[in-house]
Scaffold this motif. Structure first.
Motif, short mmCIF file in Angstrom:
data_model
loop_
_atom_site.label_atom_id
_atom_site.label_comp_id
_atom_site.label_asym_id
_atom_site.label_seq_id
_atom_site.Cartn_x
_atom_site.Cartn_y
_atom_site.Cartn_z
N THR A 55 1.03 -9.79 1.03
CA THR A 55 0.81 -8.47 0.47
C THR A 55 -0.19 -7.65 1.28
O THR A 55 -0.47 -6.50 0.95
CB THR A 55 0.29 -8.59 -0.97
OG1 THR A 55 -0.87 -9.45 -0.99
CG2 THR A 55 1.36 -9.19 -1.88
N GLU A 56 -0.74 -8.25 2.36
CA GLU A 56 -1.73 -7.56 3.18
C GLU A 56 -1.11 -6.86 4.39
O GLU A 56 -1.80 -6.15 5.11
CB GLU A 56 -2.79 -8.54 3.65
CG GLU A 56 -3.62 -9.13 2.50
CD GLU A 56 -4.63 -10.15 2.98
OE1 GLU A 56 -4.60 -10.48 4.18
OE2 GLU A 56 -5.45 -10.60 2.16
N HIS A 90 3.83 -0.19 -0.57
CA HIS A 90 4.79 0.64 0.16
C HIS A 90 6.17 -0.01 0.18
O HIS A 90 7.19 0.66 -0.03
CB HIS A 90 4.29 0.85 1.60
CG HIS A 90 5.25 1.61 2.46
ND1 HIS A 90 5.46 2.96 2.33
CD2 HIS A 90 6.07 1.19 3.47
CE1 HIS A 90 6.37 3.35 3.22
NE2 HIS A 90 6.75 2.31 3.92
N GLU A 91 6.22 -1.31 0.41
CA GLU A 91 7.50 -2.02 0.44
C GLU A 91 8.16 -2.01 -0.93
O GLU A 91 9.39 -1.84 -1.04
CB GLU A 91 7.29 -3.46 0.90
CG GLU A 91 6.95 -3.60 2.36
CD GLU A 91 6.53 -5.01 2.72
OE1 GLU A 91 6.83 -5.44 3.85
OE2 GLU A 91 5.89 -5.69 1.88
N CYS A 122 5.56 -8.41 -1.35
CA CYS A 122 5.60 -6.99 -0.98
C CYS A 122 4.27 -6.27 -1.10
O CYS A 122 3.49 -6.51 -2.04
CB CYS A 122 6.62 -6.26 -1.85
SG CYS A 122 8.32 -6.80 -1.60
N THR A 123 4.05 -5.34 -0.19
CA THR A 123 2.97 -4.37 -0.30
C THR A 123 3.43 -3.26 -1.25
O THR A 123 4.63 -3.15 -1.56
CB THR A 123 2.65 -3.76 1.06
OG1 THR A 123 3.79 -2.99 1.51
CG2 THR A 123 2.32 -4.83 2.10
N ARG A 133 0.59 -1.28 7.49
CA ARG A 133 -0.47 -1.53 6.53
C ARG A 133 0.10 -1.43 5.11
O ARG A 133 1.21 -0.92 4.91
CB ARG A 133 -1.61 -0.54 6.74
CG ARG A 133 -2.31 -0.69 8.10
CD ARG A 133 -3.52 0.23 8.17
NE ARG A 133 -4.25 0.04 9.41
CZ ARG A 133 -4.05 0.76 10.51
NH1 ARG A 133 -3.12 1.71 10.52
NH2 ARG A 133 -4.76 0.52 11.61
N PRO A 134 -0.64 -1.88 4.10
CA PRO A 134 -0.12 -1.82 2.73
C PRO A 134 0.32 -0.43 2.28
O PRO A 134 1.22 -0.30 1.44
CB PRO A 134 -1.30 -2.33 1.89
CG PRO A 134 -2.01 -3.28 2.80
CD PRO A 134 -1.91 -2.64 4.16
N ASP A 135 -0.28 0.63 2.86
CA ASP A 135 0.11 1.98 2.47
C ASP A 135 1.28 2.52 3.29
O ASP A 135 1.71 3.66 3.10
CB ASP A 135 -1.08 2.94 2.58
CG ASP A 135 -1.60 3.08 4.02
OD1 ASP A 135 -1.03 2.44 4.95
OD2 ASP A 135 -2.58 3.83 4.23
N GLY A 183 3.01 -5.31 6.01
CA GLY A 183 4.39 -5.07 5.62
C GLY A 183 5.29 -4.65 6.76
O GLY A 183 4.86 -4.52 7.92
#
Length: 282
Positions: A207-208, A167-168, A164-165, A224-226, A210
């Motif tokens: 993790t890069e 955000h996820e 997961c990122t 994106r991760p955010d 999502g």
């Protein structure tokens, strides 16, 4: 003429019961959408109930170059899954190309991703888990498929940190606890499918990039991760529960913008001399 659909549309998986198909449904999906996702079971393709029974002469011919790889395998379960998955993939590609499956020349890129030698107008992807087999076909660009048991326990095992990122992770915490593991399985298969489509496999850290953890009404896209959008309309994704909810199957499709190459028959894509050189039935 088939009805027009969005270029990146992905249809629901088509259930195959063995060499008899139903191939009409596959060809219709390729004609209408340009892509198809196929699901089948090991028992639909194995030559006999007894695993020790060797493939028939026809099945050896269909395996082609993969026959040597099959013979080198010592673990019976691995041999069975390899045989069934290659028979499915060769029959699927043969029907897409309107060619006999034993004439399809299957090759592998670095990392093991299969491709059709000499027929780059069609991209393919293969996945299997337990006794489920999944194949993706497209004439629009790149495709990746992945499958996993819906009951696989990922939540609470530390897998979240690998999958997961930020955000996820935050979105997962917003879900009811009983929904989180299934959402994590969905994320896993989507990321596997996407990384296969771009040819990175597990080399691309999950993790890069999502996705949205739940399948809602909004369009699925890479984030994106955010949590901000990371891809455009050239990508489309789909996730389904198959075999009465036993498995989660996901697909990632990239529309390369080549247009609708409707005629993908092998005899029209290759000149006769090249076609003869590519056919390997030994």
């Amino acid at each position: 003429m088939p009805a027009a659909v969005p270029a990146a549309a992905v249809g629901a998986p088509i259930r195959l019961t063995g060499p008899d198909g139903p191939w009409d449904a596959v060809r219709e999906a390729l004609d209408v959408r340009g892509s198809a996702v196929l699901v089948s079971r090991l028992g639909d393709w194995l030559p006999a109930a007894e695993p020790a029974v060797e493939p028939s002469e026809r099945e050896v011919a269909v395996l082609g170059r993969d026959w040597a790889r099959y013979q080198a395998m010592s673990h019976e379960q691995v041999r069975s899954r390899f045989l069934a998955s290659r028979l499915l993939l060769k029959h699927a590609a043969g029907n897409a190309l309107q060619a006999a499956p034993e004439t399809v020349d299957l090759a592998y890129k670095l990392g093991g991703r299969p491709y059709l030698r000499g027929c780059d107008q069609v991209d393919i992807s293969l996945s299997h888990t337990e006794d489920l087999l999944v194949v993706g076909l497209t004439r629009r660009g790149w495709i990746g498929v992945d499958a996993e048991l819906e009951s696989r326990r990922l939540l609470g095992t530390g897998a979240e940190k690998q999958i997961c990122t930020p955000h996820e992770t935050a979105r997962l915490q917003e879900l009811p606890e009983k929904q989180r593991n299934l959402a994590l399985v969905r994320l896993w298969t989507l990321k596997e499918a996407y990384s296969k489509a771009i040819g990175q496999g597990l080399r691309f850290r999950f993790t890069e990039f999502g996705f949205t953890p739940t399948a809602g009404d909004e369009r699925v896209q890479v984030l994106r991760p955010d949590g901000s959008p990371g891809t455009g309309d050239e990508w489309s994704f789909g996730t389904w529960a198959v075999d009465d909810g036993a498995y989660t199957v996901s697909v990632a499709l990239f529309d390369a913008g080549f247009g609708d190459t409707a005629d993908i028959a092998a005899h029209t894509m290759l000149d006769d001399g090249l076609l003869d050189a590519l056919i390997d039935v030994t």
